[in-house]
Every structure is written in C-alpha cells, then in structure tokens.
Design a protein around this motif. Structure first.
Motif, PDB file in Angstrom:
ATOM      1  N   ASP A  15      19.182 -15.645 -36.204  1.00 18.52           N
ATOM      2  CA  ASP A  15      18.847 -14.587 -35.720  1.00 18.52           C
ATOM      3  C   ASP A  15      17.421 -14.101 -35.862  1.00 18.52           C
ATOM      4  OD1 ASP A  15      21.214 -14.628 -34.694  1.00 18.52           O
ATOM      5  OD2 ASP A  15      21.915 -12.901 -35.762  1.00 18.52           O
ATOM      6  N   TYR A  51      21.557  -8.526 -31.110  1.00 25.48           N
ATOM      7  CA  TYR A  51      21.811  -7.265 -31.776  1.00 25.48           C
ATOM      8  C   TYR A  51      23.466  -7.151 -31.706  1.00 25.48           C
ATOM      9  CZ  TYR A  51      16.989  -6.194 -31.524  1.00 25.48           C
ATOM     10  OH  TYR A  51      15.628  -6.272 -32.068  1.00 25.48           O
ATOM     11  N   GLN A  88      24.980  -8.673 -34.459  1.00 27.64           N
ATOM     12  CA  GLN A  88      24.674  -8.142 -35.678  1.00 27.64           C
ATOM     13  C   GLN A  88      25.514  -6.833 -35.958  1.00 27.64           C
ATOM     14  OE1 GLN A  88      20.472  -8.276 -35.693  1.00 27.64           O
ATOM     15  NE2 GLN A  88      20.378 -10.104 -36.691  1.00 27.64           N
TER      16      GLN A  88
END
Length: 157
Positions: free
Chosen positions: A13, A41, A44
């Motif tokens: 990432d 995102y 995450q």
C-alpha cells in the motif's frame, strides 16, 4: 497508475500510494489513479479518505461501479449498498454491467451465495478484471472456499 495498481494487488500500500499520488500530481483529473487510491484507503479502513477520492472522479473507470457501494457496505450502510447492487442487476438485463463489480458489492455485504453466482457470470462474460480474481482484496473472505477455488480454476487452470 498501472504500477500503483499492481502494488495494490501485491499488498504494498505505501509504495502504491506514493506512485498514485505522483500520478495525480502530474494529472489531477486522472480518475483511474483516484479509483486505485480510494480502494487502498478502503482496504485500510480509511473510509473518509476513500469517499473523498471516489467523489473527485469525473467518469467511471474499470471496476468503479462497485467502489461506493462497497464503501457503503463496509461502513454499515447496507441498505444503500443493496440498493446499488439491485440497480446494477436490473441494468444488467438490458445493458452491459460488470458482473465482477456486482460480485464485489455482494462480497462486501458478506453474501457468499450471490458473490459466487456473479463471479461465475463474470467468468462467462470474460470480465476484464478476472485476472485479479485470485488476489483481489475485495474477495479475500472467499479464498480457500471450494466454490471460490473452482471459479478461480476456470480462469487459471
């Protein structure tokens, strides 16, 4: 952007974010870079950042029909995600809709039956995203399940 996408699928990432941000520095309106950045995102759990990236896109990109519904599903807005999936399913009856996109929405809703059904349809339609099927984080909960592995086997014998 393509390298950022590859790093996304590799789970790298931080490296992907750097490359995607660089791509956006060069061309702020490049929607594909925004899509991949938003998906990072999303993985995450940075849901506000993902929503901001998705909101800045001007046009659909490959796989983008599922982005906001997946975000909705993962943030507890199941009704909105289901409504979006239903809309895509209805639209698929008279025009092309990526079966892979529909499958990833159902995966985010943890509906394995519908996810697998739409993945099988994606194989039948030769969806352009199928090459990522074995590594797609959106489908991680299905890995190792026999039905999923059979579908993967249909594209990568």
């Amino acid at each position: 952007t393509n390298l950022g996408m590859l790093l996304y699928f590799a789970g790298r990432d931080d490296d992907a974010i750097g490359l995607l941000r660089h791509a956006l520095d060069m061309e702020p309106g490049f929607d594909a870079a925004r899509s991949w950045l938003g998906r990072i995102y999303l993985r995450q759990g940075k849901f506000d950042a993902a929503r901001a990236e998705f909101a800045q896109r001007r046009a659909p990109a490959v796989g983008s029909q599922a982005d906001v519904p997946r975000l909705d599903a993962l943030t507890g807005r199941q009704a909105e995600a289901i409504a979006a999936a239903n809309e895509l399913v209805a639209r698929s009856k008279h025009s092309y809709v990526s079966a892979y996109d529909v499958a990833t929405i159902y995966a985010s809703l943890q509906d394995d039956t519908r996810t697998l059904m739409w993945l099988a349809r994606a194989v039948d339609q030769r969806d352009p995203l199928l090459g990522w099927l074995p590594r797609d984080p959106a489908l991680a909960l299905l890995r190792g399940k026999p039905e999923f592995e059979r579908i993967v086997g249909r594209i990568a014998p």
